[in-house]
Design an enzyme around this catalytic site. Structure first.
Site, PDB file in Angstrom:
ATOM      1  CD  GLU A 262     -23.961  -9.094  14.273  1.00 15.17           C
ATOM      2  OE1 GLU A 262     -22.988  -8.326  14.369  1.00 15.17           O
ATOM      3  OE2 GLU A 262     -24.198  -9.782  13.264  1.00 15.17           O
TER       4      GLU A 262
ATOM      5  CB  THR B   8     -20.115 -12.409  20.457  1.00 15.61           C
ATOM      6  OG1 THR B   8     -19.849 -12.089  19.084  1.00 15.61           O
ATOM      7  CG2 THR B   8     -21.327 -13.309  20.538  1.00 15.61           C
TER       8      THR B   8
ATOM      9  CB  ALA C 275     -24.579  -0.110   3.626  1.00 19.77           C
ATOM     10  N   GLY C 276     -23.427  -0.809   6.936  1.00 21.94           N
ATOM     11  CA  GLY C 276     -23.059  -1.932   7.791  1.00 21.94           C
ATOM     12  C   GLY C 276     -21.984  -2.805   7.204  1.00 21.94           C
ATOM     13  CG  LEU C 277     -21.756  -3.808   3.597  1.00 17.85           C
ATOM     14  CD1 LEU C 277     -21.949  -3.704   2.097  1.00 17.85           C
ATOM     15  CD2 LEU C 277     -21.796  -5.271   4.035  1.00 17.85           C
TER      16      LEU C 277
ATOM     17  CB  SER D  84     -17.253   2.506   4.163  1.00 10.87           C
ATOM     18  OG  SER D  84     -17.734   3.433   5.106  1.00 10.87           O
ATOM     19  CB  SER D  85     -15.115   3.169   9.203  1.00 12.36           C
ATOM     20  OG  SER D  85     -15.690   2.039   9.800  1.00 12.36           O
TER      21      SER D  85
ATOM     22  CG  ASP E 129     -15.848  -3.578  11.682  1.00 18.86           C
ATOM     23  OD1 ASP E 129     -16.353  -4.678  11.952  1.00 18.86           O
ATOM     24  OD2 ASP E 129     -16.417  -2.493  11.874  1.00 18.86           O
TER      25      ASP E 129
HETATM   26  P1  ADP Z   1     -19.572   2.156   7.984  1.00 21.88           P
HETATM   27  O1  ADP Z   1     -20.619   1.267   8.544  1.00 21.88           O
HETATM   28  O2  ADP Z   1     -19.669   2.267   6.497  1.00 21.88           O
HETATM   29  O3  ADP Z   1     -18.203   1.806   8.460  1.00 21.88           O
HETATM   30  P2  ADP Z   1     -19.005   4.493   9.538  1.00 21.88           P
HETATM   31  O4  ADP Z   1     -19.866   5.604  10.022  1.00 21.88           O
HETATM   32  O5  ADP Z   1     -18.284   3.681  10.532  1.00 21.88           O
HETATM   33  O6  ADP Z   1     -19.909   3.615   8.560  1.00 21.88           O
HETATM   34  O7  ADP Z   1     -17.894   5.111   8.569  1.00 21.88           O
HETATM   35  C1  ADP Z   1     -18.279   5.910   7.496  1.00 21.88           C
HETATM   36  C2  ADP Z   1     -17.383   7.134   7.425  1.00 21.88           C
HETATM   37  O8  ADP Z   1     -16.048   6.736   6.998  1.00 21.88           O
HETATM   38  C3  ADP Z   1     -17.817   8.133   6.381  1.00 21.88           C
HETATM   39  O9  ADP Z   1     -18.795   9.012   6.877  1.00 21.88           O
HETATM   40  C4  ADP Z   1     -16.504   8.835   6.056  1.00 21.88           C
HETATM   41  O10 ADP Z   1     -16.196   9.808   7.036  1.00 21.88           O
HETATM   42  C5  ADP Z   1     -15.491   7.706   6.163  1.00 21.88           C
HETATM   43  N1  ADP Z   1     -15.286   7.096   4.832  1.00 21.88           N
HETATM   44  C6  ADP Z   1     -15.644   5.847   4.447  1.00 21.88           C
HETATM   45  N2  ADP Z   1     -15.320   5.612   3.159  1.00 21.88           N
HETATM   46  C7  ADP Z   1     -14.749   6.747   2.711  1.00 21.88           C
HETATM   47  C8  ADP Z   1     -14.202   7.175   1.459  1.00 21.88           C
HETATM   48  N3  ADP Z   1     -14.188   6.366   0.393  1.00 21.88           N
HETATM   49  N4  ADP Z   1     -13.696   8.419   1.368  1.00 21.88           N
HETATM   50  C9  ADP Z   1     -13.717   9.243   2.437  1.00 21.88           C
HETATM   51  N5  ADP Z   1     -14.210   8.906   3.633  1.00 21.88           N
HETATM   52  C10 ADP Z   1     -14.726   7.692   3.785  1.00 21.88           C
HETATM   53 MG    MG Z   2     -17.697   1.713  10.547  1.00 17.08          MG
END
Ligand code: ADP
Ligand code: MG
Length: 386
Positions: free
Chosen positions: A35, A37, A127-129, A131-132, A176
């Site tokens: 972390e 790093t 949630a820190g996983l 999704s981006s 990521d």
């Molecule tokens: P995380 O920690 O989940 O990566 P981020 O702030 O880096 O959080 O990214 C989240 C953003 O990515 C959301 O606000 C949205 O704009 C985009 N995103 C993630 N998943 C989806 C999805 N399934 N559909 C559309 N946008 C998404």
């Molecule tokens: Mg992200």
């Protein structure tokens, strides 16, 4: 129960009125150890998780890109010829940013075909996983195929990072996307953030009947951004005072000299990074030589270092870690940037409910908001589904 694959294809058909031609998916990730790093040219060791983002795709003949998602009400469309980072905003900057970045990286050599794209996911957002990275990686493999770009996984990870840095405007590293694209079942991705060399390391969690519990505290402190920049600045100051390019170049043996040269706070920041790099290497070595039951202490030491030396933990994260350990977790630490977010606990499968219950109860007793606790398993990276 219909699964996410079917839901994605059905939603695509409902939105666009035609069938999707292909379906792709990419996972979120969790960082097992390593972390703060990454920006010190050091080591990280994340794995891809069993929460995925699906992308259904069909080509269009008019050179237009259209994107829609079950996550957001607004759809977006843009002629590919008009793609530019400054024209993208909102959630669609992620998928359309990937299209733009793919063009940048292929220098126009790819066959840029218009498309309809629908996104559906069970990676929790924020949630820190990551999704981006999941959405970027799913779109990257989908468009790489549609455009016949033929890029390898490491280059696709750069495409995702470029999209996030330029189109979204978030100054993130490549961890990521690397985890999401290179991950394999029951394996972690050991990444050298200086050379960008990545190695897939078997975790052996399945045979040992271990899962990683994610404990999302739902705490996000307002000073997270400022705290992050301050930690980066301390690391840069430490490296400069020690005459090295990055803290990656400082070893455990250099720490006594560092203590003489640096003020106490900068020294402790440096000591976290130096020992954390060492713990990542140690975790990889320990997994190879002794197996996953032996890495718990490294997770615990990582947490103490973030709590005491780097000072990025919170009372909620400390409580989650301590309670999980007392209830039977083999090791636990906060994960991510700090000042809130989630902690992880390496837990024998048959202790999952005991640990979850203990953490829930402890949070209630302290008057903290109820945490979200769920297990993740190391899973395959991005791939074609259909
Ligand atoms: P995380 O920690 O989940 O990566 P981020 O702030 O880096 O959080 O990214 C989240 C953003 O990515 C959301 O606000 C949205 O704009 C985009 N995103 C993630 N998943 C989806 C999805 N399934 N559909 C559309 N946008 C998404
Ligand atoms: Mg992200």
């Amino acid at each position: 129960m219909i699964d996410l694959r079917t839901e994605t294809l059905q939603a695509f058909a409902a939105v666009y009125g035609t069938e999707a031609a292909s379906l792709w998916s990419a996972p979120g990730r969790v960082n097992l150890i390593g972390e703060h790093t990454d920006y010190n040219d050091g080591y990280v060791f994340p794995f891809a998780i069993d929460r995925r983002t699906f992308a259904a795709l069909a080509a269009r003949t008019d050179g237009v890109a259209r994107v829609a998602s079950s996550f957001a009400a607004e759809a977006a469309e843009i002629p590919l010829a008009d793609l530019a980072p400054e024209r993208l905003s909102g959630w669609s900057a992620y998928p359309l940013g990937v299209a733009w970045a793919l063009r940048e990286v292929t220098a126009g050599r790819a066959e840029e075909i218009g498309f309809d794209l629908f996104i559906h996911s069970d990676v929790p957002v924020g949630a820190g996983l990551s999704s981006s990275a999941a959405i970027e990686s799913a779109v990257a493999v989908a468009l790489d195929d549609l455009w016949d770009a033929g890029l390898d996984r490491r280059t696709l990870a750069r495409v995702g990072q470029l999209a996030e840095n330029r189109a979204v405007g978030a100054p993130t590293g490549i961890m990521d996307q690397s985890a999401s694209l290179l991950g394999e079942q029951d394996a972690g991705v050991f990444l050298d953030c200086r050379t960008l060399d990545a190695e897939v390391i078997p975790l052996g969690f399945e045979a040992a009947d271990l899962v990683l519990l994610v404990m999302d505290t739902h705490v996000s402190h307002s000073h997270a951004t400022g705290g992050y920049s301050a930690r980066r600045a301390s690391c840069e100051a430490g490296a400069q005072a020690l005459g090295v390019e990055a803290l990656r170049d400082v070893t455990l043996a250099d720490l006594p000299r560092a203590r003489d040269l640096l003020d106490d706070e900068t020294f402790r920041r440096v000591r976290h990074v130096v020992t954390e790099n060492e713990r990542v290497l140690d975790a990889v070595r320990t997994l190879r030589e002794r197996g996953p039951l032996a890495i718990g202490d490294l997770l615990d030491a990582s947490h103490r270092s973030m709590r005491d030396d780097f000072e990025i933990s919170t009372p909620e994260l400390d409580l989650a870690v301590e309670t999980a350990l007392n209830a039977g977790a083999l090791g636990a630490r906060m994960t991510g940037g700090g000042f809130g977010g989630a902690a992880i606990a390496l837990t024998p499968s048959d202790h999952v409910s005991r640990v979850s219950h203990a953490v829930d109860t402890a949070f209630a007793e302290h008057g903290y908001a109820s945490p979200t606790i769920f297990p993740v398993r190391a899973s395959a990276g991005a791939h074609r589904e259909a």
